[in-house]
Design an enzyme around this catalytic site. Structure first.
Site, short mmCIF file in Angstrom:
data_model
loop_
_atom_site.label_atom_id
_atom_site.label_comp_id
_atom_site.label_asym_id
_atom_site.label_seq_id
_atom_site.Cartn_x
_atom_site.Cartn_y
_atom_site.Cartn_z
N ASP A 227 -21.41 123.33 6.63
CA ASP A 227 -22.40 123.42 5.54
C ASP A 227 -22.98 124.83 5.43
OD1 ASP A 227 -23.95 122.56 3.47
OD2 ASP A 227 -25.39 121.46 4.71
N HIS B 89 -17.45 130.33 0.38
CA HIS B 89 -16.32 129.48 0.76
C HIS B 89 -15.18 130.33 1.34
CE1 HIS B 89 -18.39 126.15 -0.95
NE2 HIS B 89 -18.21 126.50 -2.22
N LEU C 71 -3.57 120.59 19.81
CA LEU C 71 -4.75 120.18 19.02
C LEU C 71 -4.34 119.40 17.77
CD1 LEU C 71 -7.85 120.58 18.29
CD2 LEU C 71 -7.10 122.57 16.98
C1 FPP Z 1 -20.45 123.22 2.23
O1 FPP Z 1 -21.17 124.35 1.82
C2 FPP Z 1 -19.04 123.50 2.25
C3 FPP Z 1 -18.10 122.91 1.47
C4 FPP Z 1 -18.44 121.87 0.47
C5 FPP Z 1 -16.68 123.27 1.52
C6 FPP Z 1 -16.17 123.69 2.86
C7 FPP Z 1 -14.91 124.44 2.66
C8 FPP Z 1 -14.51 125.50 3.37
C9 FPP Z 1 -15.22 126.00 4.55
C10 FPP Z 1 -13.28 126.25 2.99
C11 FPP Z 1 -12.02 125.45 2.84
C12 FPP Z 1 -11.66 124.63 4.01
C13 FPP Z 1 -10.50 124.70 4.71
C14 FPP Z 1 -10.23 123.73 5.79
C15 FPP Z 1 -9.49 125.72 4.44
P1 FPP Z 1 -22.01 124.25 0.48
O2 FPP Z 1 -21.20 124.77 -0.64
O3 FPP Z 1 -22.52 122.86 0.29
O4 FPP Z 1 -23.19 125.23 0.82
P2 FPP Z 1 -24.71 125.10 0.33
O5 FPP Z 1 -25.25 123.81 0.87
O6 FPP Z 1 -25.35 126.30 0.92
O7 FPP Z 1 -24.67 125.12 -1.18
#
Ligand code: FPP
Length: 256
Positions: A30, A47, A141
């Protein structure tokens, strides 16, 4: 009376595993958006930097001998984000699998995807399935990508499968066990998560592994996901090592 080996609990006889190390770590990654906003960047940069963290943490988990690492990459509720962000996240997953598959395979990482595949773009779906096939023989893993995953959706699909077994006469309702339910979940055959980490200071489960988290330990890291580094992962693991897990029993502090 003479004690025999049968009197000793199995876990005390297990000399092969590092008993302080979780077998299964699951992470809610997150804070990408806030990480970017605090730097005056678009959310997509958060991201993009989050993928670098994914790469580092996957390597570290493999080096540490962790058996399963589940990453919450896209939730069934994330479709409600602006279409441009959804498209970007799909593209990022595709780019990650394409660029890292060779290294993952070389490092003996087996890929498994959990979540509903129904609504996925056929190209993304095929890529994920190809990655699962390509790494099926790997024995290190297990990297579990929770993609278009939501625990309520997973449980709903499991109930449908079990109901079909009942309707066809193959199963009596009274005979349904917890094991039968587990066998219908996307995580069938995997151990439950021992440790669930969430970054960015939020303290909620957000529809992640609701059934499987029954006895998980929780660790909430204050930093956003792009800043979650090797040191932060080590800290989470050492905190876990100091937890006393009771599974509803009495624990070690109480003697007979
Ligand atoms: C949450 O942060 C994150 C996500 C919804 C996406 C997670 C994806 C990645 C880390 C990249 C792709 C993954 C892989 C496995 C290659 P948020 O956008 O909700 O952040 P915020 O709460 O600060 O808005």
């Amino acid at each position: 009376m003479t004690a025999t080996v049968d009197d000793v609990p199995d876990e005390q006889l297990d000399v092969s595993a590092d008993r302080g190390m979780p077998q299964h770590v699951a992470i809610i990654m997150d804070g990408n958006g806030r990480w970017a906003a605090s730097r005056g960047m678009p959310r997509t940069e958060g991201h993009r930097n989050g993928v670098k963290t994914v790469r580092d943490i996957v390597r570290q988990a493999g080096e540490l001998g962790i058996g399963y690492l589940t990453l919450f990459a896209f939730s069934s509720e994330n479709w409600s984000r602006p279409p441009s962000e959804v498209k970007f996240l799909m593209g990022l997953l595709r780019a990650y699998v394409r660029s890292d598959l060779k290294e993952l395979k070389k490092n003996n990482v087996r890929i498994r995807v959990i979540g509903s595949r129904e609504d996925l773009d056929p190209g993304v779906r095929r890529l994920l399935e190809d990655a699962e096939h390509a790494t099926a023989e790997c024995s290190g893993l297990e990297l579990v990508l929770a993609f278009n995953y939501g625990a309520r959706d997973e449980l709903t699909r499991a109930v449908r499968k079990l109901s079909a077994q009942v309707a066809s006469g193959g199963k009596q309702p009274d005979a349904i066990t917890g094991e039968d339910i587990e066998a219908c979940l996307d995580t069938a055959g995997m151990p439950d998560p021992d440790l669930i980490i969430r970054t960015s200071g939020e303290q909620r489960l957000s529809n992640f592994l609701l059934w499987q988290a029954a006895y998980a330990e929780f660790y909430f890291a204050p930093m956003h996901w792009p800043d979650f580094d090797r040191n932060a992962f080590d800290q989470a693991l050492s905190c876990y090592k100091n937890r006393e897990r009771r599974f509803g029993g009495l624990g070690t502090a109480v003697s007979t």
